[in-house]
Design a protein around this motif. Structure first.
Motif, PDB file in Angstrom:
ATOM      1  N   ALA A  71       9.256  -1.507  -9.253  1.00 51.59           N
ATOM      2  CA  ALA A  71       7.928  -2.070  -9.519  1.00 51.59           C
ATOM      3  C   ALA A  71       7.515  -2.860  -8.281  1.00 51.59           C
ATOM      4  CB  ALA A  71       7.968  -2.973 -10.743  1.00 51.59           C
ATOM      5  N   GLU A  72       6.243  -2.818  -7.950  1.00 56.84           N
ATOM      6  CA  GLU A  72       5.725  -3.535  -6.777  1.00 56.84           C
ATOM      7  C   GLU A  72       4.775  -4.627  -7.245  1.00 56.84           C
ATOM      8  OE1 GLU A  72       3.662  -2.429  -2.534  1.00 56.84           O
ATOM      9  OE2 GLU A  72       2.957  -1.345  -4.300  1.00 56.84           O
ATOM     10  N   GLN A  73       5.094  -5.870  -6.886  1.00 58.47           N
ATOM     11  CA  GLN A  73       4.234  -7.000  -7.204  1.00 58.47           C
ATOM     12  C   GLN A  73       3.548  -7.442  -5.918  1.00 58.47           C
ATOM     13  OE1 GLN A  73       6.211  -9.985  -9.777  1.00 58.47           O
ATOM     14  NE2 GLN A  73       7.943  -8.567  -9.705  1.00 58.47           N
ATOM     15  N   ILE A  74       2.240  -7.646  -5.991  1.00 57.06           N
ATOM     16  CA  ILE A  74       1.438  -7.981  -4.813  1.00 57.06           C
ATOM     17  C   ILE A  74       0.662  -9.266  -5.107  1.00 57.06           C
ATOM     18  CG2 ILE A  74      -0.444  -7.211  -3.307  1.00 57.06           C
ATOM     19  CD1 ILE A  74       0.237  -4.319  -4.444  1.00 57.06           C
ATOM     20  N   TYR A  75       0.810 -10.256  -4.236  1.00 51.09           N
ATOM     21  CA  TYR A  75       0.034 -11.496  -4.338  1.00 51.09           C
ATOM     22  C   TYR A  75      -0.641 -11.723  -2.998  1.00 51.09           C
ATOM     23  CZ  TYR A  75      -1.303 -16.334  -5.018  1.00 51.09           C
ATOM     24  OH  TYR A  75      -2.030 -17.496  -5.122  1.00 51.09           O
ATOM     25  N   VAL A  76      -1.978 -11.808  -2.993  1.00 50.21           N
ATOM     26  CA  VAL A  76      -2.735 -11.979  -1.752  1.00 50.21           C
ATOM     27  C   VAL A  76      -2.817 -13.467  -1.409  1.00 50.21           C
ATOM     28  CG1 VAL A  76      -4.912 -11.560  -0.555  1.00 50.21           C
ATOM     29  CG2 VAL A  76      -4.054  -9.877  -2.212  1.00 50.21           C
ATOM     30  N   ILE A  77      -2.323 -13.814  -0.221  1.00 49.70           N
ATOM     31  CA  ILE A  77      -2.348 -15.192   0.255  1.00 49.70           C
ATOM     32  C   ILE A  77      -3.626 -15.467   1.035  1.00 49.70           C
ATOM     33  CG2 ILE A  77      -1.191 -16.872   1.765  1.00 49.70           C
ATOM     34  CD1 ILE A  77       1.454 -15.358   1.042  1.00 49.70           C
ATOM     35  N   GLU A  78      -3.971 -14.548   1.941  1.00 52.27           N
ATOM     36  CA  GLU A  78      -5.233 -14.704   2.692  1.00 52.27           C
ATOM     37  C   GLU A  78      -5.776 -13.337   3.056  1.00 52.27           C
ATOM     38  OE1 GLU A  78      -4.348 -15.511   7.335  1.00 52.27           O
ATOM     39  OE2 GLU A  78      -3.644 -17.119   6.035  1.00 52.27           O
ATOM     40  N   GLY A  79      -7.085 -13.280   3.296  1.00 52.09           N
ATOM     41  CA  GLY A  79      -7.742 -12.026   3.639  1.00 52.09           C
ATOM     42  C   GLY A  79      -7.980 -11.181   2.399  1.00 52.09           C
ATOM     43  N   SER A  80      -8.113  -9.885   2.613  1.00 52.10           N
ATOM     44  CA  SER A  80      -8.304  -8.964   1.485  1.00 52.10           C
ATOM     45  C   SER A  80      -7.439  -7.733   1.682  1.00 52.10           C
ATOM     46  CB  SER A  80      -9.769  -8.566   1.333  1.00 52.10           C
ATOM     47  OG  SER A  80     -10.200  -7.827   2.454  1.00 52.10           O
ATOM     48  N   PHE A  81      -7.016  -7.157   0.565  1.00 60.25           N
ATOM     49  CA  PHE A  81      -6.129  -6.009   0.544  1.00 60.25           C
ATOM     50  C   PHE A  81      -6.683  -5.037  -0.483  1.00 60.25           C
ATOM     51  CE2 PHE A  81      -2.322  -3.822  -1.120  1.00 60.25           C
ATOM     52  CZ  PHE A  81      -1.787  -3.355   0.065  1.00 60.25           C
ATOM     53  N   TYR A  82      -6.604  -3.739  -0.199  1.00 62.44           N
ATOM     54  CA  TYR A  82      -7.085  -2.761  -1.161  1.00 62.44           C
ATOM     55  C   TYR A  82      -6.033  -1.691  -1.406  1.00 62.44           C
ATOM     56  CZ  TYR A  82      -8.039   0.310   2.821  1.00 62.44           C
ATOM     57  OH  TYR A  82      -7.912   1.087   3.942  1.00 62.44           O
ATOM     58  N   ASP A  83      -6.182  -1.026  -2.556  1.00 63.04           N
ATOM     59  CA  ASP A  83      -5.395   0.165  -2.859  1.00 63.04           C
ATOM     60  C   ASP A  83      -6.364   1.189  -3.439  1.00 63.04           C
ATOM     61  OD1 ASP A  83      -5.795  -0.588  -5.542  1.00 63.04           O
ATOM     62  OD2 ASP A  83      -3.750  -1.309  -5.801  1.00 63.04           O
TER      63      ASP A  83
END
Length: 117
Positions: A71-83
């Motif tokens: 399982a992949e957990q993603i937490y954005v700290i700064e900026g932006s991320f997309y999938d």
């Protein structure tokens, strides 16, 4: 489908007792084998397959389609991320099931915390 990001340095193992500490501000970012994606490995446990990494995504970088065994957990700290499904900003958290094929990237750059478990 194979893992596209790889760690070539040492991360903290699971402690047998007490507390282990990584001083990440002084640690440099390392290449992952995928252009535009750098990591600071924080924790890796070979027995369980768990990994915790900080990842820096360069503006305009996009990872090709891939999947993870965990399982992949993603937490954005700064900026932006997309999938393939959403765009995430600071404070957003997402969790992806093992084996889900996806792309990921950033238009403007990002720093994210990743936990694979």
């Amino acid at each position: 489908m194979a893992e596209i990001f790889r760690n070539t340095t040492t991360a903290l193992p699971r402690p047998a007792g007490g507390t282990l500490v990584a001083r990440t501000l002084d640690a440099g970012w390392q290449e992952t084998g995928t252009e535009g994606f750098l990591i600071k490995p924080l924790h890796e446990d070979d027995a369980s397959g768990q990994r915790t990494w900080l990842m820096k995504v360069a503006p305009g970088a996009e990872a090709p389609p891939h999947a993870h065994d965990e399982a992949e957990q993603i937490y954005v700290i700064e900026g932006s991320f997309y999938d393939d499904e959403n765009t995430y900003g600071p404070g957003d958290f997402a969790i992806r099931a093992p084996g889900v094929v996806h792309r990921g990237g950033s238009k403007d750059g990002a720093i994210i915390l990743l936990v694979y478990s």
